[in-house]
Design a protein around this motif. Structure first.
Motif, short mmCIF file in Angstrom:
data_model
loop_
_atom_site.label_atom_id
_atom_site.label_comp_id
_atom_site.label_asym_id
_atom_site.label_seq_id
_atom_site.Cartn_x
_atom_site.Cartn_y
_atom_site.Cartn_z
N GLY A 176 0.80 -1.22 0.00
CA GLY A 176 0.00 0.00 0.00
C GLY A 176 0.83 1.27 0.00
O GLY A 176 0.29 2.37 0.01
N LYS A 177 2.15 1.13 -0.02
CA LYS A 177 3.04 2.30 0.00
C LYS A 177 3.66 2.51 -1.39
O LYS A 177 3.96 1.56 -2.10
N SER A 178 3.91 3.78 -1.70
CA SER A 178 4.49 4.11 -3.00
C SER A 178 6.01 3.96 -3.00
O SER A 178 6.73 4.94 -3.10
N CYS A 179 6.49 2.74 -2.89
CA CYS A 179 7.94 2.54 -3.01
C CYS A 179 8.33 2.81 -4.46
O CYS A 179 7.70 2.29 -5.37
N PRO A 180 9.39 3.62 -4.68
CA PRO A 180 9.87 3.76 -6.07
C PRO A 180 10.27 2.39 -6.62
O PRO A 180 10.75 1.53 -5.88
N ARG A 181 10.07 2.20 -7.90
CA ARG A 181 10.34 0.89 -8.52
C ARG A 181 11.76 0.42 -8.25
O ARG A 181 12.71 1.20 -8.35
N SER A 182 11.89 -0.85 -7.98
CA SER A 182 13.21 -1.42 -7.70
C SER A 182 14.14 -1.36 -8.92
O SER A 182 15.35 -1.29 -8.78
N GLU A 647 8.87 -9.27 -15.71
CA GLU A 647 8.76 -7.81 -15.58
C GLU A 647 8.91 -7.24 -16.98
O GLU A 647 9.98 -7.33 -17.58
N ILE A 648 7.83 -6.67 -17.49
CA ILE A 648 7.90 -6.12 -18.86
C ILE A 648 7.64 -4.62 -18.84
O ILE A 648 7.40 -4.03 -19.87
N GLY A 649 7.65 -4.06 -17.65
CA GLY A 649 7.40 -2.63 -17.51
C GLY A 649 6.24 -2.34 -16.58
O GLY A 649 6.08 -1.23 -16.09
N GLN A 650 5.45 -3.38 -16.31
CA GLN A 650 4.23 -3.15 -15.52
C GLN A 650 4.51 -2.99 -14.03
O GLN A 650 3.63 -2.60 -13.28
N GLY A 651 5.72 -3.32 -13.60
CA GLY A 651 6.06 -3.10 -12.20
C GLY A 651 5.88 -4.31 -11.31
O GLY A 651 5.88 -4.20 -10.08
N CYS A 652 5.77 -5.51 -11.91
CA CYS A 652 5.49 -6.68 -11.08
C CYS A 652 6.67 -7.01 -10.17
O CYS A 652 6.49 -7.52 -9.06
N SER A 690 -3.17 -10.48 -17.13
CA SER A 690 -3.10 -9.71 -15.87
C SER A 690 -3.00 -10.61 -14.65
O SER A 690 -3.73 -10.45 -13.68
N ARG A 691 -2.09 -11.58 -14.71
CA ARG A 691 -2.10 -12.64 -13.72
C ARG A 691 -1.07 -12.51 -12.60
O ARG A 691 -1.17 -13.17 -11.57
N VAL A 692 -0.04 -11.67 -12.78
CA VAL A 692 1.11 -11.77 -11.88
C VAL A 692 0.78 -11.28 -10.46
O VAL A 692 1.21 -11.89 -9.48
N THR A 693 0.04 -10.18 -10.35
CA THR A 693 -0.23 -9.65 -9.01
C THR A 693 -0.91 -10.71 -8.15
O THR A 693 -0.47 -11.00 -7.03
N LEU A 822 2.07 4.19 -6.58
CA LEU A 822 2.87 4.84 -7.63
C LEU A 822 2.81 4.04 -8.93
O LEU A 822 2.55 4.59 -10.01
N THR A 823 3.05 2.75 -8.84
CA THR A 823 3.03 1.93 -10.05
C THR A 823 1.59 1.69 -10.52
O THR A 823 1.33 1.61 -11.72
N TYR A 824 0.68 1.61 -9.58
CA TYR A 824 -0.73 1.39 -9.91
C TYR A 824 -1.26 2.52 -10.81
O TYR A 824 -1.80 2.28 -11.90
N HIS A 825 -1.08 3.77 -10.35
CA HIS A 825 -1.62 4.88 -11.14
C HIS A 825 -0.86 5.02 -12.47
O HIS A 825 -1.44 5.44 -13.47
N GLY A 826 0.42 4.65 -12.45
CA GLY A 826 1.18 4.67 -13.70
C GLY A 826 0.58 3.72 -14.72
O GLY A 826 0.50 4.03 -15.92
#
Ligand code: FES
Length: 935
Positions: A176-182, A647-652, A690-693, A822-826
């Motif tokens: 639930g926190k906006s950690c910048p992408r790893s 990981e193809i850009g979606q932030g998984c 849309s399966r990874v999450t 952060l990644t969600y809204h992106g």
């Protein structure tokens, strides 16, 4: 130094003097990447259309693919690698990371360099100045507004960014926190390695020869002249490759690696060459002589089904070129229409759009004769399925095929299956004993395609005078192109997802996917669903108008509820669709705008959602869909997560790390993602549907729980309590009811290691049974969870030119618990902008011979930064019981409402409904003319 055609030039690159020998046709991009090893500068199109190769040349931003190296002797060049100093990011780079401006990261180096050139001359640019400066840099992943904000606030770097936290009923520490992408620091500094960046010793360049005809018999192939060309190391044709067909759906494997006797579209693969360099490989292709007997072709789905039409495939099961038939009937549809007070039916037509990831597909194979095994690096969304198909076609055990997925520069479904590049690089490497790299050109990306099926949709809906839907009758004809690809699933998804959003008591769906002599269509973001949803949302608005009801009200009275079994037997648990409708109504100011805006301005709503992973794998298998291993490091101060996800850009990658950290009670930065390498990471089915999450996340959480199960008894013994009384958080394991009593995680882990050896947790995810019915095709469309969303679009239509400007989107989604805002809204913003392209500008066009007429990023118009609307995205509170920490999908579902919302807004603006995509200025003007003619 230098060969006969070469000359020596001197450059100052990132402050260092460099001397290189260049050939007359070498571009600055070639020199930077191939001769200086500066692979941070990306190759996207080689035509100056995408901007991924932007560098600063003598203070000016240039597209390095358009600059001849020989012409810039003595120049000063700045690349992404030179921007950070002493290991510290430039504030501009830090701003991109902190503001979530990076997804796949393929456009990022070029975008950052264009922005750097701007701030060098104008340190405080306005939003419009940023848009102008970055107008030639395309991004396919995001919504551009984060890039604009990152550039405007560059001086602040990461400061001034308030991390967003998603509020919910449950208390989490990392989730639930906006950690910048790893992966963002590597991507923004140019150190992230994509497949094309990899250079292996003695590596050869592979290229494909493809068919110039839409349909032809291959009479003969003469490779002798090409083989005689110095530098050519191997040539393969259809006779050299396996007789095993491949594809996606086992019921429809229909592709050979290279054509055996027929080619079925312009671009069908005929031969492959490996040579010492790209120029030699390309010259060799020109020397291969292929004799074709041209056959009649079908380029239109309806003509393909007509009596006597040429057959794309001769097999009797594909009579009339029909590749897939779906006939579904649920409830009493005749009674449903009888009970309706208003019934409307309409033909809608979608368009053939293409994923257009910024990174061209690339594959490298290295055959090891000593082991009879091969290693493949591929920009794939589905490492496991690639391994599986290579195993089938090459008739090798999976253990002999090692798949490594480097960073992937976007996929959106276009990289979700094995390609000719993957197979041919393996064959060529086996023959030559050398590694072989193969990359699609931008045009080949369009030819290989696997884009969105064009659908012709006849939709009929009945409603009562109160707006209640009584019956829906839907027929879709899908133009599938020459091979099946994901098409069986697309044909089912197109109809099967209709009843998930609204309560529909009776429903009939007829789907026909048709072979034509065009590039094969496959799975593109939303997979078959966006076009039918465009049709449905449009017709629902037409019905609302007919019965005098507000468009949001009619959706509200029909909206899906939680814990529902739909008419087609899909299992919906969490559902906050109504909350999304309430949210966008309120935040868009709907009630004050709808029907009250002047001519030329309009507001419209669209809704939609998607599966959170498919309930069944593509091929029959009892394997768990996702599997994860967490290895705790020996000092207990961190962990490595191993999972074969893509990981193809979606932030998984980032959200899987967050979920692992949450479950272990560690910090996000304590956990590192291990390489996606089939030799070490267990199977995950990949990034599609849309399966990874949900699925990967559940496997990761289970692996973390497994670690805790091993550690808690150690802590419990020390504290004199039961293991069940313990919890994890703040890098400690503590007594839930007395948090001051506990033990450091690292201490517990060290004790475990000393007594037992490696501390490893494993987890897996298998969807629950009974997610669907027991009729034919009932498995397709099933999912453990569904997302729901509503999008309100505001447009301005120029009545003189027909041009549509998207002003604003207000979006609300139910995606369960948001793991990372952060990644969600992106993701939501990127979906919306991609949807804008699909509705307004994107359309793969063909000439009369079946050749793609706009296979480049100059003529195929994806949205640029100039087209970026304002987007306000919200996640409504929701919790999915089957999701890890309550999460479900967002990446594809967020695209689905967009098409209908724009179409409905355009209708509100001009009073004419356009039912065929894309809604170009010509179509708008034609519709306005037709209305005037009617009076
Ligand atoms: Fe821009 Fe992927 S982040 S193309």
């Amino acid at each position: 130094m230098g060969g006969p055609m070469e000359r020596v030039i001197h450059l100052t690159v990132n402050g260092d003097e460099r001397t290189v020998a260049v050939r007359p046709n070498d571009t600055l991009l070639d020199v930077l990447r191939s001769k200086l090893g500066l692979t941070g500068t990306k190759r996207g199109c080689d035509l100056g259309d995408c901007g991924s190769c932007t560098v600063i040349l003598d203070g000016e931003p240039v597209k390095s693919c358009l600059v001849l190296a020989a012409a810039v002797d003595g120049a000063k060049v700045e690349t992404i690698e030179g921007l950070s100093a002493d290991g510290q990011m430039h504030p501009l780079q830090a701003s991109f990371v902190a503001r979530g401006a990076i997804q796949c990261g393929y456009c990022t180096p070029g975008m950052v360099m264009a922005a750097k050139a701007l701030i060098d001359r104008n340190p405080d640019p306005s939003a419009d100045e940023v848009k102008e400066a970055l107008g030639g840099n395309l991004c396919r992943c995001g919504g551009y507004q984060r890039i604009i904000a990152s550039v405007q606030h560059w001086r602040e770097g990461a400061a001034g960014v308030e991390p967003e936290t998603q509020e919910g009923d449950r208390e989490y520490q990392v989730v639930g926190k906006s950690c910048p992408r790893s992966d963002a620091p590597a991507k923004v500094t140019g150190s992230a390695v994509f497949t094309e960046d990899i250079v292996l010793p003695e590596m050869l360049c592979g290229r494909l020869l493809t068919s110039p005809h839409a349909h032809a018999r291959v009479v003969s192939i003469d490779t002798s002249k090409a083989a005689a060309l110095p530098g050519v190391k191997a040539i393969i044709t259809g006779k050299d490759v396996s007789d095993v067909l491949y594809g996606v759906s086992p019921a429809r494997y229909d592709e050979y690696v290279l054509a055996k006797d027929r080619v079925r579209f312009v671009g069908d693969e005929v031969a492959a060459v490996a040579a010492v360099d790209e120029a030699t490989a390309s010259r060799a292709l020109e020397l291969i002589e292929v004799e074709y007997e041209v056959l009649p072709a079908v380029l239109d789905a309806f003509e393909a089904m007509a009596d006597g039409a040429p057959l794309v495939h001769d097999h009797p099961r594909f009579a009339s070129n029909i590749n897939t038939r779906v006939d579904h009937d649920f409830g009493d549809i005749d009674k449903g229409f009888e009970e309706a007070d208003a019934v409307l039916e309409q033909r809608f037509v979608g368009n053939f759009v293409y994923q257009s990831p910024m990174e061209p597909h690339c594959s490298i194979a290295q055959w090891d004769h000593s082991k009879g095994a091969v290693t493949v690096w591929s920009s794939t969304q589905v490492p496991h399925y690639l391994q599986k198909q290579l195993s089938r076609v090459l008739e090798l055990p999976m253990a002999k095929i090692r798949i490594i997925r480097p960073y992937v520069g976007g996929g959106f479904g276009g990289k979700a299956e094995a390609t000719a590049l993957d197979f041919c690089s393996v064959y060529l490497s086996k023959i030559t004993g050398r590694p072989v790299k193969m990359v699609y050109t931008r045009e080949e990306m369009f030819l290989h395609s696997r884009g969105r099926h064009k659908q012709y949709m006849d939709l009929k809906i009945g409603v009562t005078k109160d707006g209640k839907i009584t019956a829906v009758d839907f027929t879709s004809i899908l133009d599938g192109g020459a091979y099946t690809s994901f098409g069986v699933i697309t044909a089912y998804y197109a109809g099967f997802m209709i009843p998930t959003l609204y309560h529909i008591p009776s429903y009939r769906y007829v789907g026909r996917r048709v072979y034509t002599n065009k590039p094969p269509c496959g799975a593109m973001r939303g997979h078959g669903v966006p076009q039918p949803r465009f049709a449905f949302e449009s017709l629902l608005d037409m019905l609302a108008e007919q019965i005098g009801m507000d468009p949001i009200d009619i959706r509200m009275v029909n909206a899906m509820d939680p814990n529902t079994r739909t008419v087609n037997d899909l299992d919906v648990l969490s559902c906050e669709f109504k909350a999304t409708l309430d949210d966008v109504r309120e935040r868009s100011g709907w009630d004050g705008k709808r029907g009250r805006l002047p001519l030329g301005k309009g507001i419209g709503i669209g809704c939609g959602g998607f599966v959170s992973g498919a309930g069944y794998p593509i091929y029959r298998s009892s394997f768990p869909h996702s599997n994860a291993i967490l290895r705790i490091l020996e000092d207990g101060e961190g962990a490595t997560l191993l999972i074969g996800a893509a990981e193809i850009g979606q932030g998984c990658e980032t959200i899987l790390l967050q979920m692992a950290a949450e479950a272990l009670g560690l910090d996000f930065t304590d956990i590192t993602m291990g390489d996606c390498d089939s030799a070490i990471a267990p199977i995950d089915l990949g990034s599609y549907s849309s399966r990874v999450t949900l699925m990967g996340g559940n496997a990761v959480k289970m692996a973390a729980d497994d670690v805790n199960r091993k550690l808690y008894p150690i802590v419990a013994r020390e504290l004199g309590c039961e293991p069940e009384a313990l919890a994890s958080g703040g890098r400690r394991i503590y007594v839930r009811e007395a948090p001051h009593l506990g033990m450091e995680f690292a201490q517990a882990a060290c004790r475990y290691f000393s007594a037992n050896g490696p501390l490893v947790g494993t987890g897996y995810y298998q969807p629950p049974p009974n997610l669907g019915g027991d009729f034919k095709g009932a498995t397709v469309g099933t999912s453990p969870a569904f997302s729901f969303g509503s999008s309100v679009c505001e447009v301005e239509v120029d009545l003189e030119t027909g041009k549509v400007k998207i002003v604003r989107f207000t979006d609300a989604h139910d995606s369960g618990t948001v793991i990372n805002p952060l990644t969600y809204h992106g993701q939501v913003e990127g979906s919306i902008v991609m949807g804008v392209g699909e509705v307004l500008t994107e359309d793969v066009l063909f000439d009369e011979g079946g050749r793609v007429a706009n296979g480049n990023l100059h003529d195929y118009l994806i949205p640029s930064i100039a087209d970026a609307p304002e987007i306000v995205s919200t996640a409504v509170p929701s919790y999915e019981p089957r999701g890890p920490f309550g999460a479900k999908e967002v990446g594809e579902g967020s695209m689905v409402p967009v098409l209908g919302s724009i179409a409905n807004a355009i209708y509100d603006a001009i009073g004419v409904r356009i039912t065929e995509l894309p809604i170009t200025p010509e179509r708008v003007l034609e519709a306005l003319r037709a209305r005037r003619a009617k009076g």
